[in-house]
Design a protein around this motif. Sequence first.
Motif, PDB file in Angstrom:
ATOM      1  N   GLY A 189     -19.673  27.669  66.595  1.00  0.00           N
ATOM      2  CA  GLY A 189     -20.301  26.362  66.354  1.00  0.00           C
ATOM      3  C   GLY A 189     -19.270  25.285  66.061  1.00  0.00           C
ATOM      4  O   GLY A 189     -18.172  25.560  65.559  1.00  0.00           O
ATOM      5  N   GLU A 190     -19.649  24.043  66.383  1.00  0.00           N
ATOM      6  CA  GLU A 190     -18.743  22.892  66.319  1.00  0.00           C
ATOM      7  C   GLU A 190     -18.111  22.662  64.949  1.00  0.00           C
ATOM      8  O   GLU A 190     -17.017  22.126  64.834  1.00  0.00           O
ATOM      9  N   SER A 191     -18.818  23.053  63.887  1.00  0.00           N
ATOM     10  CA  SER A 191     -18.300  22.724  62.555  1.00  0.00           C
ATOM     11  C   SER A 191     -17.244  23.725  62.073  1.00  0.00           C
ATOM     12  O   SER A 191     -16.706  23.586  60.982  1.00  0.00           O
ATOM     13  N   THR A 192     -16.927  24.738  62.914  1.00  0.00           N
ATOM     14  CA  THR A 192     -15.974  25.771  62.489  1.00  0.00           C
ATOM     15  C   THR A 192     -14.554  25.204  62.367  1.00  0.00           C
ATOM     16  O   THR A 192     -14.082  24.490  63.242  1.00  0.00           O
ATOM     17  N   LYS A 193     -13.913  25.537  61.250  1.00  0.00           N
ATOM     18  CA  LYS A 193     -12.506  25.102  61.068  1.00  0.00           C
ATOM     19  C   LYS A 193     -11.631  26.355  61.130  1.00  0.00           C
ATOM     20  O   LYS A 193     -12.113  27.460  60.891  1.00  0.00           O
ATOM     21  N   ILE A 194     -10.348  26.162  61.450  1.00  0.00           N
ATOM     22  CA  ILE A 194      -9.441  27.313  61.380  1.00  0.00           C
ATOM     23  C   ILE A 194      -8.229  26.971  60.522  1.00  0.00           C
ATOM     24  O   ILE A 194      -7.943  25.794  60.266  1.00  0.00           O
ATOM     25  N   ARG A 195      -7.556  28.011  60.071  1.00  0.00           N
ATOM     26  CA  ARG A 195      -6.288  27.787  59.356  1.00  0.00           C
ATOM     27  C   ARG A 195      -5.319  28.907  59.739  1.00  0.00           C
ATOM     28  O   ARG A 195      -5.730  30.017  60.088  1.00  0.00           O
ATOM     29  N   LEU A 196      -4.026  28.566  59.720  1.00  0.00           N
ATOM     30  CA  LEU A 196      -2.991  29.569  60.007  1.00  0.00           C
ATOM     31  C   LEU A 196      -2.278  29.887  58.702  1.00  0.00           C
ATOM     32  O   LEU A 196      -2.007  28.987  57.908  1.00  0.00           O
ATOM     33  N   ARG A 197      -1.994  31.186  58.512  1.00  0.00           N
ATOM     34  CA  ARG A 197      -1.214  31.607  57.349  1.00  0.00           C
ATOM     35  C   ARG A 197       0.016  32.333  57.873  1.00  0.00           C
ATOM     36  O   ARG A 197      -0.091  33.109  58.828  1.00  0.00           O
ATOM     37  N   PRO A 198       1.195  32.091  57.254  1.00  0.00           N
ATOM     38  CA  PRO A 198       2.396  32.776  57.718  1.00  0.00           C
ATOM     39  C   PRO A 198       2.221  34.291  57.633  1.00  0.00           C
ATOM     40  O   PRO A 198       1.640  34.782  56.675  1.00  0.00           O
ATOM     41  N   SER A 199       2.662  35.004  58.660  1.00  0.00           N
ATOM     42  CA  SER A 199       2.556  36.455  58.646  1.00  0.00           C
ATOM     43  C   SER A 199       3.628  37.039  59.553  1.00  0.00           C
ATOM     44  O   SER A 199       4.367  36.294  60.199  1.00  0.00           O
ATOM     45  N   TYR A 200       3.686  38.340  59.632  1.00  0.00           N
ATOM     46  CA  TYR A 200       4.734  38.959  60.447  1.00  0.00           C
ATOM     47  C   TYR A 200       4.179  39.865  61.536  1.00  0.00           C
ATOM     48  O   TYR A 200       3.359  40.752  61.286  1.00  0.00           O
ATOM     49  N   PHE A 201       4.583  39.601  62.763  1.00  0.00           N
ATOM     50  CA  PHE A 201       4.410  40.534  63.883  1.00  0.00           C
ATOM     51  C   PHE A 201       5.728  40.510  64.632  1.00  0.00           C
ATOM     52  O   PHE A 201       6.266  39.428  64.874  1.00  0.00           O
ATOM     53  N   PRO A 202       6.281  41.660  65.012  1.00  0.00           N
ATOM     54  CA  PRO A 202       7.626  41.673  65.606  1.00  0.00           C
ATOM     55  C   PRO A 202       7.753  40.855  66.882  1.00  0.00           C
ATOM     56  O   PRO A 202       8.827  40.366  67.205  1.00  0.00           O
ATOM     57  N   PHE A 203       6.639  40.697  67.619  1.00  0.00           N
ATOM     58  CA  PHE A 203       6.722  40.023  68.922  1.00  0.00           C
ATOM     59  C   PHE A 203       6.530  38.515  68.851  1.00  0.00           C
ATOM     60  O   PHE A 203       6.499  37.838  69.872  1.00  0.00           O
ATOM     61  N   VAL A 204       6.395  37.981  67.641  1.00  0.00           N
ATOM     62  CA  VAL A 204       6.293  36.520  67.498  1.00  0.00           C
ATOM     63  C   VAL A 204       7.214  36.024  66.395  1.00  0.00           C
ATOM     64  O   VAL A 204       7.511  36.735  65.444  1.00  0.00           O
ATOM     65  N   GLU A 205       7.663  34.797  66.531  1.00  0.00           N
ATOM     66  CA  GLU A 205       8.519  34.190  65.500  1.00  0.00           C
ATOM     67  C   GLU A 205       8.448  32.684  65.640  1.00  0.00           C
ATOM     68  O   GLU A 205       8.897  32.161  66.652  1.00  0.00           O
ATOM     69  N   PRO A 206       7.889  31.911  64.734  1.00  0.00           N
ATOM     70  CA  PRO A 206       7.198  32.393  63.544  1.00  0.00           C
ATOM     71  C   PRO A 206       5.856  33.030  63.878  1.00  0.00           C
ATOM     72  O   PRO A 206       5.275  32.765  64.919  1.00  0.00           O
ATOM     73  N   GLY A 207       5.386  33.854  62.927  1.00  0.00           N
ATOM     74  CA  GLY A 207       4.088  34.515  63.134  1.00  0.00           C
ATOM     75  C   GLY A 207       3.049  34.049  62.135  1.00  0.00           C
ATOM     76  O   GLY A 207       3.388  33.569  61.047  1.00  0.00           O
ATOM     77  N   PHE A 208       1.802  34.161  62.527  1.00  0.00           N
ATOM     78  CA  PHE A 208       0.684  33.727  61.670  1.00  0.00           C
ATOM     79  C   PHE A 208      -0.464  34.723  61.726  1.00  0.00           C
ATOM     80  O   PHE A 208      -0.582  35.486  62.676  1.00  0.00           O
ATOM     81  N   GLU A 209      -1.292  34.605  60.703  1.00  0.00           N
ATOM     82  CA  GLU A 209      -2.634  35.169  60.845  1.00  0.00           C
ATOM     83  C   GLU A 209      -3.557  33.956  60.856  1.00  0.00           C
ATOM     84  O   GLU A 209      -3.260  32.958  60.196  1.00  0.00           O
TER      85      GLU A 209
END
Length: 341
Positions: free
Chosen positions: A240-260
């Motif tokens: 739905g249109e009112s949905t917001k998202i946020r990124l939190r710093p996290s670690y996955f070896p295949f990304v840099e920087p990584g987020f959840e």
Amino acid sequence: MKNKINEIKKRALEEIGKAKTFEAVEALRVKYSGRKSELTNVLRGLKDLSPKERKEIGELSNHTKQIIESELDKKELKIKNEELSHIDKKEKIDVTYPGKKTAKGHLHPLTQVRYAIEAIFKSMGFLVVEDREVEDEFHNFDAMNMPRNHPARDMQDTFWLKNGCVPRTHTSSVQARFMEKNKPPFRIISLGRVYRNENTDATHESNFHQTEGLIVDKSGKVTVANAKSIISEFMKGLFGESTKIRLRPSYFPFVEPGFEFDASCPYCKGEGCRICKKTGWIELGGAGMVNQNVFTSVGFNEDKYEGFAFGFGIERLAMIKYGIDDIRLFHAGDLRFLQQF
Ligand code: PHE
């Protein structure tokens, strides 16, 4: 002669009375009224009689024949009617009875969510690609910047096959497969089964589905901001249109920087409820800028390209979309569950 005729008549009527089948009636017809019947035989003697007697006997025999024939006809009709009434009982058709409803199937809830995910990403110009479920170590791990002995391999409990391959632990392996064959720019998603050597409970299955996303272009063209807006559009499309998202710093070896990344809870709209464990946010997946080691492992020159990748579980999205509290229900094959979607 008179006696003989009366005797035939008596016998005929008795036998007709006992006949129970068409065949029996037919045999009696031959016996008592055919050209070779007993009556015909008796009448052969007519020529030796006086004209008066001849007339009398002639009349009697005609009359007798008529009676026998009419009894035969009656009997035949009776048998026919009996048979018909029998069929009637056995094959009674009630034309007012409502017809049988044909059971109609529909798509499994996971397939419905899968199609919804594909539709949203296609509308943003993504190509949907697929690849193998049994992967070699290179594509599942090494190419994803997880060489042997890398501690991050422990993040994903793995089933190992005797030949050294693995039922893929994530759809990220498709990133490597696709980049070996295609030059950027591209934006793809890949949906499919993944396998983890885990005990099952209400939120864990050893076999579930993921969606992988990958956008790659020349350096400087892809930013975290692009990625955030794409994930945001996707979540709005699904919840739905009112949905917001946020990124939190996290670690996955295949990304840099990584987020959840988290989405605002579609049930309480961020207020805090049972589903989001009072936090107002629901954790949905991992994301990040593609690690340059991943590019070099598929033969791209270092720093030539930049990209963004994300991955999330399809069951988890479906559970939140439909308010399902046990992941095991998806594969239990229980129609009472499936028919609700
Ligand atoms: N492959 C990761 C997992 O299965 C998810 C992920 C994909 C994270 C892409 C970041 C980027 O946990």
